[in-house]
Motif scaffolding. Structure first.
Motif, PDB file in Angstrom:
ATOM      1  N   LYS A  12      16.174  -4.593   1.579  1.00  0.00           N
ATOM      2  CA  LYS A  12      16.650  -3.591   0.641  1.00  0.00           C
ATOM      3  C   LYS A  12      18.010  -3.931   0.063  1.00  0.00           C
ATOM      4  O   LYS A  12      18.283  -3.679  -1.110  1.00  0.00           O
ATOM      5  CB  LYS A  12      16.706  -2.225   1.321  1.00  0.00           C
ATOM      6  CG  LYS A  12      17.040  -1.084   0.365  1.00  0.00           C
ATOM      7  CD  LYS A  12      16.925   0.252   1.076  1.00  0.00           C
ATOM      8  CE  LYS A  12      17.189   1.395   0.101  1.00  0.00           C
ATOM      9  NZ  LYS A  12      17.071   2.721   0.759  1.00  0.00           N
ATOM     10  N   TYR A  13      18.870  -4.505   0.877  1.00  0.00           N
ATOM     11  CA  TYR A  13      20.247  -4.726   0.449  1.00  0.00           C
ATOM     12  C   TYR A  13      20.608  -6.200   0.240  1.00  0.00           C
ATOM     13  O   TYR A  13      21.753  -6.516  -0.078  1.00  0.00           O
ATOM     14  CB  TYR A  13      21.216  -4.102   1.478  1.00  0.00           C
ATOM     15  CG  TYR A  13      21.008  -2.624   1.631  1.00  0.00           C
ATOM     16  CD1 TYR A  13      21.266  -1.756   0.579  1.00  0.00           C
ATOM     17  CD2 TYR A  13      20.505  -2.085   2.819  1.00  0.00           C
ATOM     18  CE1 TYR A  13      21.052  -0.389   0.708  1.00  0.00           C
ATOM     19  CE2 TYR A  13      20.292  -0.727   2.957  1.00  0.00           C
ATOM     20  CZ  TYR A  13      20.569   0.123   1.899  1.00  0.00           C
ATOM     21  OH  TYR A  13      20.352   1.475   2.019  1.00  0.00           O
ATOM     22  N   ARG A  14      19.648  -7.073   0.412  1.00  0.00           N
ATOM     23  CA  ARG A  14      19.965  -8.490   0.278  1.00  0.00           C
ATOM     24  C   ARG A  14      20.318  -8.821  -1.181  1.00  0.00           C
ATOM     25  O   ARG A  14      19.859  -8.155  -2.115  1.00  0.00           O
ATOM     26  CB  ARG A  14      18.802  -9.354   0.738  1.00  0.00           C
ATOM     27  CG  ARG A  14      17.574  -9.302  -0.146  1.00  0.00           C
ATOM     28  CD  ARG A  14      16.507 -10.245   0.369  1.00  0.00           C
ATOM     29  NE  ARG A  14      15.322 -10.245  -0.489  1.00  0.00           N
ATOM     30  CZ  ARG A  14      14.272 -11.024  -0.275  1.00  0.00           C
ATOM     31  NH1 ARG A  14      14.265 -11.858   0.757  1.00  0.00           N
ATOM     32  NH2 ARG A  14      13.230 -10.978  -1.089  1.00  0.00           N
ATOM     33  N   ILE A  15      21.109  -9.843  -1.347  1.00  0.00           N
ATOM     34  CA  ILE A  15      21.515 -10.242  -2.694  1.00  0.00           C
ATOM     35  C   ILE A  15      20.382 -11.020  -3.356  1.00  0.00           C
ATOM     36  O   ILE A  15      19.498 -11.548  -2.688  1.00  0.00           O
ATOM     37  CB  ILE A  15      22.810 -11.069  -2.658  1.00  0.00           C
ATOM     38  CG1 ILE A  15      22.659 -12.301  -1.776  1.00  0.00           C
ATOM     39  CG2 ILE A  15      23.972 -10.211  -2.186  1.00  0.00           C
ATOM     40  CD1 ILE A  15      23.909 -13.171  -1.714  1.00  0.00           C
ATOM     41  N   SER A  16      20.420 -11.090  -4.670  1.00  0.00           N
ATOM     42  CA  SER A  16      19.332 -11.711  -5.424  1.00  0.00           C
ATOM     43  C   SER A  16      19.388 -13.237  -5.342  1.00  0.00           C
ATOM     44  O   SER A  16      20.408 -13.822  -4.959  1.00  0.00           O
ATOM     45  CB  SER A  16      19.419 -11.286  -6.886  1.00  0.00           C
ATOM     46  OG  SER A  16      20.562 -11.849  -7.505  1.00  0.00           O
ATOM     47  N   SER A  17      18.297 -13.863  -5.729  1.00  0.00           N
ATOM     48  CA  SER A  17      18.243 -15.332  -5.734  1.00  0.00           C
ATOM     49  C   SER A  17      19.247 -15.897  -6.728  1.00  0.00           C
ATOM     50  O   SER A  17      19.832 -16.968  -6.492  1.00  0.00           O
ATOM     51  CB  SER A  17      16.822 -15.800  -6.079  1.00  0.00           C
ATOM     52  OG  SER A  17      16.396 -15.279  -7.336  1.00  0.00           O
ATOM     53  N   GLU A  18      19.481 -15.186  -7.839  1.00  0.00           N
ATOM     54  CA  GLU A  18      20.464 -15.645  -8.825  1.00  0.00           C
ATOM     55  C   GLU A  18      21.868 -15.587  -8.247  1.00  0.00           C
ATOM     56  O   GLU A  18      22.688 -16.489  -8.478  1.00  0.00           O
ATOM     57  CB  GLU A  18      20.387 -14.781 -10.091  1.00  0.00           C
ATOM     58  CG  GLU A  18      19.119 -14.955 -10.914  1.00  0.00           C
ATOM     59  CD  GLU A  18      17.925 -14.195 -10.327  1.00  0.00           C
ATOM     60  OE1 GLU A  18      18.117 -13.380  -9.386  1.00  0.00           O
ATOM     61  OE2 GLU A  18      16.803 -14.409 -10.819  1.00  0.00           O
ATOM     62  N   GLU A  19      22.152 -14.541  -7.476  1.00  0.00           N
ATOM     63  CA  GLU A  19      23.471 -14.426  -6.845  1.00  0.00           C
ATOM     64  C   GLU A  19      23.653 -15.500  -5.778  1.00  0.00           C
ATOM     65  O   GLU A  19      24.734 -16.096  -5.657  1.00  0.00           O
ATOM     66  CB  GLU A  19      23.632 -13.028  -6.241  1.00  0.00           C
ATOM     67  CG  GLU A  19      23.772 -11.937  -7.294  1.00  0.00           C
ATOM     68  CD  GLU A  19      23.704 -10.542  -6.714  1.00  0.00           C
ATOM     69  OE1 GLU A  19      24.382  -9.642  -7.252  1.00  0.00           O
ATOM     70  OE2 GLU A  19      22.967 -10.323  -5.721  1.00  0.00           O
TER      71      GLU A  19
END
Length: 241
Positions: A12-19
């Motif tokens: 739910k709170y993980r950062i995106s692949s782009e980030e």
């Protein structure tokens, strides 16, 4: 304390692949600089990749304010000192040039931390800021939610609430996370409120002892934090009945 590292919370709170991609790009530069320049300590001024490279994408302004001219000069000097590493880094990480302006800057405030993934990370309008994981910077009401580097996720509303001094079982119910973050960022920590109220009660203790003695006693015997037992409040004990 952090929430349980369950798959639900992480997802739910993980950062995106782009980030992750842009952070990995900056991480690769940090590793290269620290490994190949043994003993190097990253500078405290923001690193601005737009100024670097054989074809920088920043347009210099002679009329810029003095602080900005100094910032530009420091970045040009940093680039010249580490030119071979930076040129290779820019070539190997096209994501840096393709990122939005704020992600093309790095604000390293983690001293001698060996990796940005060991720290706390914020995506700020002024750049990607990295701090040591010894304390969490002020909660921001709208964006810039703290990222816990080792877990590659943002703090949850529950964790943010505990940073504001709220009880372990405090809940926002069915309220959206975005609204909860906003309320916490606009709020004042429980401990800070306690110190203000206690100072006011101490100042007016003579009057309160005559007019509202029970209120005075409650304030002076209250713990500094909901996590602490009352005996660890002001050190003052309640009178026995």
């Amino acid at each position: 304390p952090l929430d349980s590292q369950s798959s639900e919370n992480f997802m739910k709170y993980r950062i995106s692949s782009e980030e992750i991609e842009i952070l990995e790009a900056w991480e690769s530069l940090i590793r290269e600089l620290l490994i190949k320049r043994d003993g190097l300590r990253l500078p405290g001024f923001p690193l601005w990749s737009d100024i670097w490279g054989e074809k920088p994408i920043y347009t210099y302004e002679d009329s810029a304010p003095e602080w900005k001219l100094l910032f530009e000069a420091k970045n040009r000097q940093f680039y010249l000192e580490h030119r071979s590493i930076i040129d290779a880094w820019l070539k190997a990480n096209p994501a840096v040039r393709n990122a939005i302006a704020s992600k093309r800057k790095l604000e390293w405030q983690a001293q001698d931390l060996p990796s940005l993934w060991d720290g706390l990370i914020h995506f700020r309008p002024s750049g990607i800021r990295v701090k040591r994981a010894t304390y969490v910077p002020a909660l921001v009401a709208i964006t810039q939610t703290t990222i816990i580097g080792p877990y590659r996720r943002r703090i949850s509303p529950g964790e943010a609430a505990r940073l504001q001094g709220m009880m372990e079982d405090f809940s926002f119910g069915d309220q959206s996370d975005s609204l909860s973050y906003r309320q916490l960022g606009n709020g004042v920590s429980v401990g800070a409120i306690y110190q203000v109220v206690k100072a006011a009660a101490t100042r007016d203790s003579e009057i309160l002892s005559q007019t509202k003695p029970e209120l005075l006693e409650s304030i002076m015997c209250a713990p500094q934090s909901p996590y602490l037992p009352k005996s660890q409040g002001s050190g003052r004990k309640r009178k026995s009945a």
